[in-house]
Design a protein around this motif. Structure first.
Motif, PDB file in Angstrom:
ATOM      1  N   UNK A 144      37.177  38.652  31.075  1.00 49.04           N
ATOM      2  CA  UNK A 144      35.769  38.407  31.388  1.00 49.04           C
ATOM      3  C   UNK A 144      35.582  38.236  32.890  1.00 49.04           C
ATOM      4  N   UNK A 145      36.527  37.554  33.536  1.00 43.91           N
ATOM      5  CA  UNK A 145      36.466  37.366  34.991  1.00 43.91           C
ATOM      6  C   UNK A 145      36.494  38.710  35.717  1.00 43.91           C
ATOM      7  N   UNK A 150      33.248  43.021  38.555  1.00 39.63           N
ATOM      8  CA  UNK A 150      32.843  44.425  38.716  1.00 39.63           C
ATOM      9  C   UNK A 150      31.337  44.599  38.638  1.00 39.63           C
ATOM     10  N   UNK A 151      30.639  43.608  38.089  1.00 39.60           N
ATOM     11  CA  UNK A 151      29.191  43.719  37.907  1.00 39.60           C
ATOM     12  C   UNK A 151      28.395  42.931  38.943  1.00 39.60           C
ATOM     13  N   UNK A 152      28.992  41.837  39.471  1.00 42.53           N
ATOM     14  CA  UNK A 152      28.268  40.946  40.383  1.00 42.53           C
ATOM     15  C   UNK A 152      29.192  40.545  41.530  1.00 42.53           C
ATOM     16  N   UNK A 153      28.718  39.606  42.365  1.00 44.25           N
ATOM     17  CA  UNK A 153      29.573  39.063  43.433  1.00 44.25           C
ATOM     18  C   UNK A 153      30.299  37.815  42.931  1.00 44.25           C
ATOM     19  N   UNK A 154      30.695  37.841  41.682  1.00 42.32           N
ATOM     20  CA  UNK A 154      31.371  36.719  41.030  1.00 42.32           C
ATOM     21  C   UNK A 154      32.619  36.287  41.795  1.00 42.32           C
ATOM     22  N   UNK A 155      33.270  37.229  42.483  1.00 40.31           N
ATOM     23  CA  UNK A 155      34.500  36.921  43.208  1.00 40.31           C
ATOM     24  C   UNK A 155      34.279  35.899  44.314  1.00 40.31           C
ATOM     25  N   UNK A 156      33.044  35.740  44.767  1.00 41.72           N
ATOM     26  CA  UNK A 156      32.763  34.784  45.842  1.00 41.72           C
ATOM     27  C   UNK A 156      32.635  33.349  45.346  1.00 41.72           C
ATOM     28  N   UNK A 157      32.590  33.176  44.037  1.00 42.95           N
ATOM     29  CA  UNK A 157      32.467  31.830  43.460  1.00 42.95           C
ATOM     30  C   UNK A 157      33.831  31.149  43.487  1.00 42.95           C
ATOM     31  N   UNK A 163      36.922  29.114  35.970  1.00 40.35           N
ATOM     32  CA  UNK A 163      35.623  28.914  35.319  1.00 40.35           C
ATOM     33  C   UNK A 163      35.507  29.843  34.104  1.00 40.35           C
ATOM     34  N   UNK A 164      35.911  31.108  34.291  1.00 44.07           N
ATOM     35  CA  UNK A 164      35.873  32.069  33.185  1.00 44.07           C
ATOM     36  C   UNK A 164      36.782  31.615  32.041  1.00 44.07           C
ATOM     37  N   UNK A 165      37.970  31.154  32.408  1.00 41.32           N
ATOM     38  CA  UNK A 165      38.932  30.724  31.399  1.00 41.32           C
ATOM     39  C   UNK A 165      38.416  29.527  30.616  1.00 41.32           C
ATOM     40  N   UNK A 166      37.975  28.485  31.311  1.00 37.33           N
ATOM     41  CA  UNK A 166      37.534  27.279  30.610  1.00 37.33           C
ATOM     42  C   UNK A 166      36.246  27.514  29.821  1.00 37.33           C
TER      43      UNK A 166
END
Length: 496
Positions: A144-145, A150-157, A163-166
């Motif tokens: 999911x991470x 690949x869809x958003x700037x999630x990598x900057x969080x 967070x994805x795992x928990x």
């Protein structure tokens, strides 16, 4: 009468039997024998259960791991199919007891380890289930991470992977908390969706790679039969151990079977075929990425990340479904029941599910998945060596020692015929310890490593033989005449 047996050979408690055990310290709603009405699972329910559990990221990863260890595509697939055909045997043998008597795994274990000793195999299976629960949550959370990045700037969080795992872990615990009936309903509609999505991924790979030839042309790296066998035997043990956990606690599900035929047909038609089918998809898609992208992408999330936003969204739903259907069915029921069995009057299945979820974090699944060696040899191989002897004892007790004759109400008596005086059946404990010790010692003796490479099978056969021999004159064994009297009385009770 305390029990009654129907035309399908399913034994249930009468009202007198229920009244006899309901105040026992070994009884609660989750551990009691199922009623006639609860025996409702058909062959389709069992097939959908195994389809939902088999189509998962660890299956994909196992096939990928065998390729990375030097096998070609057909060697990897055949190893996995063979391992699943072998483990299907103890699955079906242990399923019979759950179906006939409607008892869950911890209660079944009282038969061979004693009213107190049952905690040993139940907790052993539960800890491994909790480990698998964490592994699947890590797989799913990481996927999911990757897709979110690949869809958003999630990598900057900060801490986005954790967070994805928990977040995914919490979703799994919540679904597991809902119980086995919710699992049955989810598997029934998820199974066909997962098959369709798997086929769609295969069709994409086939189309993009330009046919089967470019996809499956990578040769084996082994130069001799000896080199191949050094990897094959531990890999086969890993393939067997993949479902060795379910071979033990399958009564947790088969206690709801409509008949023996329903569970046999449903499981036999779905387990080896689905595992082989999805493993093939994993190998084929990863091989296709070499042709398409110039590198092998063994992570399905990494493949999906290269698709369109809509395909990524649908793929994410598929990964969530695939992981949930495996995790809540295969990996949380057993540890939750094991916790519940520790104190039946104080702990419920729901409390057990939450505790099992916490234990899964303590087992650090991210370490197990650092490399394929940890996954196949350390994780799968080691726990296969631990569970094989317990599988052997379960099969020996029910089929060879007692010949499928159980006094159902005695399983719920702390000082009944299955308490073995101290609550522990020491013969089962000794048979288990010997079955574990011989493969472990062989691991460190030159020339005997092949015994360790086949630890699950060797341990099962050793413990089966020792336990059968040690139990041949035990006082808890019912004669055929005693069992026939109980069955005849139950039939007379129904007739009247």
């Amino acid at each position: 009468m305390k029990t009654q047996e129907d035309a399908n050979g399913i034994v249930t408690l009468t009202k007198a039997g229920e009244d006899l055990i309901k105040d026992s310290s070994l009884y609660n709603e989750g551990l009691r024998p199922t009623t006639k009405a609860e025996h409702s699972w058909t062959a389709y329910n069992f097939a959908s259960l195994w389809i939902g559990m088999s189509i998962c990221l660890p299956t994909y990863a196992m096939a990928a791991g065998l390729i990375s260890l030097g096998m070609n595509w057909w060697q990897a697939i055949l190893t996995i199919i063979l391992g699943n055909c072998i483990v299907l045997i103890p699955i079906l043998l242990n399923s019979h007891a759950g179906t006939k008597f409607g008892i869950p795994y911890p209660v079944f274990a009282r038969l061979w380890f004693g009213s107190k000793g049952a905690h040993i195999p139940a907790v052993a299976r539960g800890l491994i289930g909790a480990g698998w629960f964490g592994i699947n949550c890590w797989f799913g959370g990481a996927a999911i991470d990757t897709l979110l990045m690949s869809m958003t700037d999630w990598a900057s969080v900060p801490g986005h992977l954790w967070i994805s795992f928990f977040g995914f872990w919490l979703l799994n615990v919540w679904v597991a908390y809902r119980g086995p009936e919710a699992i049955k309903k989810m598997e029934a509609w998820a199974a066909p969706i997962l098959i369709i999505m798997s086929l769609a991924l295969l069709v994409w790979a086939l189309t993009k790679a330009g046919g089967w030839g470019p996809m499956l042309s990578a040769p084996s790296t082994f130069t001799s039969a000896g080199e191949f066998l050094k990897v094959f035997f531990p890999a086969l043990t890993g393939a067997i151990a993949f479902w060795a956990t379910m071979a033990l606690n399958i009564p947790d599900f088969c206690r709801y079977a409509k008949s023996q035929k329903a569970q046999i047909v449903g499981q036999s038609s779905s387990l080896p075929t689905t595992m082989g089918f999805f493993s093939f998809i994993g190998v084929a898609v990863a091989s296709a990425t070499v042709v398409i992208y110039g590198e092998a992408l063994w992570d399905p999330a990494a493949v999906l990340a290269k698709f369109s936003p809509l395909a990524i969204f649908l793929g994410t739903i598929g990964i969530i479904l695939a992981t949930l259907t495996t995790n809540v069915a295969a990996n949380i029921v057993a540890p939750a029941r094991a916790v519940e069995n520790l104190a039946p009057r104080r702990l419920s299945y729901e409390a057990g599910a939450i505790i099992a979820g916490v234990v899964s974090l303590l087992m650090q699944p991210w370490h197990i998945l650092e490399n394929f060696g940890n996954y196949i040899f350390l994780w799968l191989g080691t726990y296969g060596a631990l569970l094989g002897p317990i599988d052997g004892i379960a099969i020996a007790d029910y089929w060879l020692v007692r010949k499928r004759r159980i006094h159902l109400t005695e399983l719920y008596k702390p000082n009944g015929m299955y308490a073995y005086k101290t609550g522990f059946n020491m013969r089962a404990i000794w048979a288990m310890l010997i079955g574990i010790a011989i493969p472990f010692v062989s691991k460190y003796i030159p020339g005997f490593h092949i015994i360790w490479d086949n630890a699950w099978t060797v341990g099962l056969l050793i413990s089966l033989a020792i336990y059968t021999w040690m139990m041949k004159n035990d006082a808890s064994i019912m004669s055929q005449k005693e069992y026939d009297q109980i069955t005849t009385q139950a039939q007379e009770s129904r007739a009247s």
